[in-house]
Design an enzyme around this catalytic site. Structure first.
Site, PDB file in Angstrom:
ATOM      1  N   GLN A 161      42.413  -6.917 -27.209  1.00 20.11           N
ATOM      2  CA  GLN A 161      42.599  -5.417 -26.460  1.00 20.11           C
ATOM      3  C   GLN A 161      43.673  -5.604 -25.637  1.00 20.11           C
ATOM      4  O   GLN A 161      43.844  -6.640 -24.754  1.00 20.11           O
ATOM      5  CB  GLN A 161      41.330  -4.855 -25.826  1.00 20.11           C
ATOM      6  CG  GLN A 161      40.309  -4.409 -26.852  1.00 20.11           C
ATOM      7  CD  GLN A 161      39.235  -3.666 -25.899  1.00 20.11           C
ATOM      8  OE1 GLN A 161      38.838  -3.913 -24.851  1.00 20.11           O
ATOM      9  NE2 GLN A 161      38.542  -2.893 -26.670  1.00 20.11           N
ATOM     10  N   ARG A 184      32.721  -9.019 -32.031  1.00 17.79           N
ATOM     11  CA  ARG A 184      31.724  -8.356 -32.096  1.00 17.79           C
ATOM     12  C   ARG A 184      31.091  -8.479 -33.338  1.00 17.79           C
ATOM     13  O   ARG A 184      31.668  -8.717 -34.409  1.00 17.79           O
ATOM     14  CB  ARG A 184      32.175  -7.004 -31.973  1.00 17.79           C
ATOM     15  CG  ARG A 184      32.437  -6.764 -30.175  1.00 17.79           C
ATOM     16  CD  ARG A 184      32.766  -5.542 -30.078  1.00 17.79           C
ATOM     17  NE  ARG A 184      33.385  -5.337 -28.786  1.00 17.79           N
ATOM     18  CZ  ARG A 184      33.958  -4.367 -28.091  1.00 17.79           C
ATOM     19  NH1 ARG A 184      33.962  -3.032 -28.773  1.00 17.79           N
ATOM     20  NH2 ARG A 184      34.660  -4.407 -27.091  1.00 17.79           N
ATOM     21  N   HIS A 231      37.920   0.332 -15.826  1.00 14.37           N
ATOM     22  CA  HIS A 231      38.380  -0.355 -17.060  1.00 14.37           C
ATOM     23  C   HIS A 231      39.454   0.716 -17.874  1.00 14.37           C
ATOM     24  O   HIS A 231      39.203   1.743 -17.907  1.00 14.37           O
ATOM     25  CB  HIS A 231      37.007  -0.249 -18.081  1.00 14.37           C
ATOM     26  CG  HIS A 231      35.846  -1.088 -17.389  1.00 14.37           C
ATOM     27  ND1 HIS A 231      35.286  -2.048 -17.955  1.00 14.37           N
ATOM     28  CD2 HIS A 231      35.010  -0.512 -16.571  1.00 14.37           C
ATOM     29  CE1 HIS A 231      34.199  -2.207 -17.188  1.00 14.37           C
ATOM     30  NE2 HIS A 231      34.049  -1.387 -16.488  1.00 14.37           N
ATOM     31  N   HIS A 268      41.501  -4.291 -15.850  1.00 15.49           N
ATOM     32  CA  HIS A 268      40.595  -3.616 -14.764  1.00 15.49           C
ATOM     33  C   HIS A 268      41.193  -3.698 -13.627  1.00 15.49           C
ATOM     34  O   HIS A 268      42.005  -4.618 -13.225  1.00 15.49           O
ATOM     35  CB  HIS A 268      39.335  -4.697 -14.969  1.00 15.49           C
ATOM     36  CG  HIS A 268      38.630  -4.758 -15.947  1.00 15.49           C
ATOM     37  ND1 HIS A 268      38.889  -5.860 -17.078  1.00 15.49           N
ATOM     38  CD2 HIS A 268      37.772  -4.009 -16.667  1.00 15.49           C
ATOM     39  CE1 HIS A 268      38.059  -5.627 -18.081  1.00 15.49           C
ATOM     40  NE2 HIS A 268      37.532  -4.471 -17.826  1.00 15.49           N
ATOM     41  N   CYS A 293      35.283  -7.419 -19.169  1.00  9.02           N
ATOM     42  CA  CYS A 293      35.266  -7.115 -17.582  1.00  9.02           C
ATOM     43  C   CYS A 293      34.169  -8.306 -16.843  1.00  9.02           C
ATOM     44  O   CYS A 293      34.633  -8.441 -15.795  1.00  9.02           O
ATOM     45  CB  CYS A 293      34.349  -5.949 -17.671  1.00  9.02           C
ATOM     46  SG  CYS A 293      34.260  -5.156 -19.526  1.00  9.02           S
ATOM     47  N   ASP A 338      43.518  -5.063 -22.710  1.00  4.53           N
ATOM     48  CA  ASP A 338      42.757  -4.683 -21.719  1.00  4.53           C
ATOM     49  C   ASP A 338      43.251  -4.988 -20.427  1.00  4.53           C
ATOM     50  O   ASP A 338      43.792  -5.778 -19.989  1.00  4.53           O
ATOM     51  CB  ASP A 338      41.448  -5.787 -21.740  1.00  4.53           C
ATOM     52  CG  ASP A 338      40.091  -5.283 -21.441  1.00  4.53           C
ATOM     53  OD1 ASP A 338      40.098  -3.990 -20.833  1.00  4.53           O
ATOM     54  OD2 ASP A 338      39.284  -5.841 -21.199  1.00  4.53           O
ATOM     55  N   LYS A 388      34.208   8.344 -18.928  1.00  2.90           N
ATOM     56  CA  LYS A 388      35.566   7.943 -19.297  1.00  2.90           C
ATOM     57  C   LYS A 388      36.523   8.829 -19.870  1.00  2.90           C
ATOM     58  O   LYS A 388      35.790  10.009 -20.178  1.00  2.90           O
ATOM     59  CB  LYS A 388      35.334   6.545 -20.406  1.00  2.90           C
ATOM     60  CG  LYS A 388      34.429   7.055 -21.302  1.00  2.90           C
ATOM     61  CD  LYS A 388      34.366   5.703 -22.451  1.00  2.90           C
ATOM     62  CE  LYS A 388      33.396   6.056 -23.429  1.00  2.90           C
ATOM     63  NZ  LYS A 388      33.915   5.466 -24.835  1.00  2.90           N
TER      64      LYS A 388
HETATM   65 ZN   LIG Z   1      36.059  -3.674 -19.207  1.00  3.31          ZN
END
Ligand SMILES: [Zn+2]
Ligand SMILES: [Zn+2]
Length: 583
Positions: free
Chosen positions: A327, A309, A460, A331, A280, A329, A414
Site C-alpha cells: 500500500q 492477507r 491512517h 500514518h 500501523c 501507506d 474514515k
Molecule cells: Zn494504518
C-alpha cells in the site's frame, strides 16, 4: 420511473424470491437456501443434488417462468412463527433448518414471507406490489456458478443462479454494455499481452510477480506517491514483514482481524507470529521509541512494505484481490488541533493524484453503526467527535460526499475515496482514517505545552491505496494504453531497412541517455513491427528511413496517428517535458 437505491434493493431481493419460486416450479426437488440482493442484481443458492441440474441454457426458461409468475405476485404477506413451525415448513431442507436453528438459538424473531403462493424464510424488505413495481424488461438471469454453502469450502457445493436487475431497461442495457467493455479491458488479458506480470501455481495464488516491464509501471506509481509524500512532509520508513502476535493483540487486530492473517512459525522461539496485514502497529513502535513533545507533532511515517492477507482462494482474481500486495501507506501522529489541517492536506494530495491519473472520484464518509457497537473499539463520545470533525471538513472544503453507516474501521471513522473508471465502474482506493483507539492501546504519549502527558491522535491514510490493485485498475481504465509517463516502453524505433539500422541505433541510445524508455525493433517486416506497436499500445514510434537519415531527423507518430518531423534534441525536449509533467 425514478427509484431510490432502497427501493431498487427491495426489487432485487424480491426477484430473488421470484427466482426461487420459478426454480421450485421447474425443479421440484431443488432446495432453496439463501438469496440476497447484490450490487448489480441478486442471486439465489440452490441444492439441486436431488434431481436435474439447470445449465446456462435453462436460464431462459427460468426467466420466462419468472415473468409469468410475477402476474400473480401483487402483495407480500408475512407471519411470525415458532421455530418448530418453521422447521416443519422446511422439513427435508437441511439448509433452511440450519438457519432456523441459529435464529432460534439467537432468540431472533422468525418470519415467513409469502407472495404469489410462494413462502420463504426471510427478514423482509420487498417491493410492495411486485407485479406493479417491477419492470420485467429490467432484469435478466445472468449465469450459473458453484458456491459453497455459506462460502465455506468444507460445506456442500451449491448452485448459484445470478440475475442482473435495474430500475429500468435502459440501465440494464447500459450495465450489459459496460460488462462487454470490461471484458475487452480485462487487466489479466492485457497484462499477458503486454507481458507485465505473472502468477505461478508454484508461488501461490494471489501473489503477483512483476516482469521488468510491469515493474516499470509499478515503480512509477510508487515513486509518484513517494513524491506526494515528500510534499506532505512524510518520512519513509522500512519495516519487517513478520510480527509477533502480541503486537496485534495490543492493536486490536488480533481479535478483530485474526481470520485474515497468515501465521508464521519459528523453530527457535514459541511466540505466535504473523505476516503483517497492515503497517500501523509497527509505526506506533517507531513513534514510541523516543519522547515526543507537542512541538514535534505532527510526526508522519510513510511505508511501502508488502502486506499479506489470507483471502479465500475462490475470491482471488488477477490484481483485484491479492494475498501479497503493498500500500502507499502512511500514518500521522498529531494533536487534536492538527487533525483538520492534516486530513485536509492528505485529501488535497489524493485529489492531485487522481487528477494526474485522469480518474474521476467521489468521497464516502464511513461512519460507525450505533446498532452494532460491538463491532467497534473506543469511547462512543470520541467517535462522535471524530465523525463531526470529518463531516465538517468535507463540508468546509465543499467536497461532495455520501455518508455510509457501518462502513467505518473498527478503530474510527474514515473518508473513503471511490474512483470511477473510464467505463463508470467504482473502486474504493484511497482512505483517510481517524484513530483514537490504537494510540491509547499502545500508550503513546507526547508532552503537552502545559507539561502534562497527552495521547496523540493517529491518522491512517493511503493516497492511491495498493499500487498492485491500482495497477489493475489503471490497466482497465486506460484499456492498456498507458499515458507516456507510465508506459514501460515510451518510444519504439523502427528502421525501415538494414541500411537505416546504424542511425536508428544512435537515436535509440540518445533517447535512453536522456532517461526516455526507448527500444529499437529491427527484426521482421516493417508492417509487422508497426502492428506490434499498436497491439502493445506503445505511445510513440519513430520510423527511420532515407529521409530521416539524410536530414538527421525523426518522424514520430503517436497513438492518435499524428505525425511530426523533429530533430532528435527537439524530440527529447518535447518528450522529457511531457514525462516530467506526468502526461
Ligand atoms: Zn494504518
Ligand atoms: Zn425476502
Amino acid at each position: 420511473m425514478v427509484k431510490d437505491t432502497d427501493t431498487l434493493e427491495h426489487i432485487r431481493h424480491t426477484l430473488a424470491h421470484l427466482l426461487a419460486a420459478a426454480v421450485k416450479e421447474l425443479y421440484p426437488s431443488a432446495k432453496p437456501t439463501i438469496g440476497p440482493a447484490i450490487d448489480n442484481g441478486f442471486y439465489y443458492d440452490f441444492d439441486f443434488s436431488g434431481g436435474e441440474q439447470p445449465s446456462e441454457e435453462s436460464l431462459k426458461e427460468l426467466q420466462k417462468k419468472m415473468k409469468k409468475l410475477i402476474n400473480g405476485w401483487t402483495e407480500f404477506t408475512h407471519e411470525e412463527v415458532s421455530a418448530d413451525t418453521a422447521r416443519a415448513m422446511f422439513a427435508g431442507n437441511q439448509f433452511k433448518t440450519e438457519l432456523i436453528d441459529e435464529l432460534e438459538k439467537a432468540g431472533s424473531v422468525i418470519t415467513l414471507y409469502t407472495c404469489g403462493g410462494f413462502t420463504d424464510l426471510c427478514r423482509g424488505g420487498h417491493a410492495e406490489n411486485p407485479k406493479a413495481d417491477i419492470d420485467t424488461d429490467a432484469f435478466k438471469l445472468d449465469k450459473v456458478a458453484g458456491a459453497y454453502w455459506r462460502g465455506d469450502e468444507k460445506n456442500p457445493m451449491l448452485t448459484r443462479i445470478y440475475g442482473l436487475a435495474y430500475a429500468s431497461k435502459e440501465e440494464l442495457d447500459a450495465a450489459l454494455l459496460q460488462r462487454e467493455e470490461a471484458k475487452k479491458r480485462d487487466h489479466r488479458k492485457i497484462a499477458r499481452e503486454q507481458d507485465l506480470l505473472v502468477f505461478s501455481d508454484l508461488v501461490g495464488s494471489g501473489m503477483p510477480m512483476y516482469t521488468p516491464k510491469g515493474n516499470v509501471i509499478r515503480n512509477a506509481i510508487v515513486n509518484y506517491s513517494r513524491s506526494l509524500n515528500d510534499k506532505l512532509g512524510f518520512g519513509e520508513v522500512h519495516t519487517p514483514n513478520i510480527n509477533k502476535g502480541e503486537l496485534f493483540k495490543i492493536s486490536g487486530h488480533y481479535d478483530a482481524y485474526k481470520e485474515d492473517m497468515l501465521s508464521v512459525r519459528s523453530q527457535y522461539v514459541t511466540d505466535e507470529m504473523f505476516l503483517k496485514p497492515m503497517n500501523c502497529p509497527q509505526h506506533t513502535q517507531i513513534y514510541a521509541s523516543g519522547q515526543r513533545s507537542y512541538r514535534d507533532l505532527p510526526i508522519r511515517y510513510a511505508d511501502f512494505a508488502n502486506l499479506y492477507r489470507d483471502e479465500r482462494p475462490g475470491e482471488l482474481s488477477g490484481l483485484t484481490r491479492l494475498r501479497a500486495f503493498a500500500q502507499d501507506d502512511g500514518h500521522i501522529f498529531c494533536r487534536e488541533d492538527q487533525i483538520e489541517q492534516e486530513v485536509s492536506s492528505v485529501l488535497g494530495a489524493i485529489q492531485e493524484a487522481l487528477s494526474t491519473y485522469k480518474i474521476n472520484s467521489w468521497m464516502r464518509l464511513s461512519l460507525g453503526d450505533a446498532q452494532n457497537p460491538e463491532k467497534y473499539l473506543g469511547d462512543p463520545e470520541v467517535w462522535r467527535r471524530a465523525e463531526t470533525i470529518m463531516r465538517e471538513l468535507l463540508n468546509k472544503k465543499g467536497i461532495e460526499h455520501k455518508e455510509a453507516i457501518g462502513e467505518a474501521a473498527f478503530y474510527g471513522p474514515k473518508i473513503d475515496i471511490m474512483a470511477v473508471d473510464a467505463i463508470g465502474r467504482q473502486w474504493q482506493i484511497s482512505t483517510v482514517q481517524l484513530d483514537f483507539v490504537q494510540p491509547a492501546r499502545f500508550q503513546l504519549e507526547y508532552i503537552a505545552q502545559d507539561g502534562s502527558k497527552r495521547t496523540p491522535v493517529m491518522i491512517h491514510r493511503a493516497l492511491i491505496g495498493s499500487p498492485d490493485r491500482f495497477l489493475g485498475i489503471l490497466i482497465e481504465h486506460y484499456a492498456g494504453a498507458f499515458p507516456l509517463w507510465l508506459s514501460p516502453v515510451q518510444v519504439r524505433i523502427l528502421p525501415v531497412s538494414e541500411k537505416h539500422a546504424e542511425y536508428a541505433t544512435a537515436v535509440t541510445e540518445e533517447l535512453k541517455a536522456a532517461g526516455i524508455r526507448a527500444e529499437l525493433d529491427a527484426d521482421d517486416s516493417l508492417g509487422k513491427r508497426i502492428r506490434s506497436v499498436k497491439i502493445q499500445k506503445v505511445p510513440i514510434y519513430l520510423v527511420v528511413g532515407d529521409q530521416e537519415v539524410d536530414a538527421k531527423t525523426v518522424t514520430s507518430e503517436n497513438r492518435a496517428g499524428e505525425k511530426e518531423v523533429l530533430s532528435v534534441p527537439d524530440l527529447i525536449a518535447k518528450l522529457s517535458a511531457l514525462i516530467s509533467a506526468r502526461s
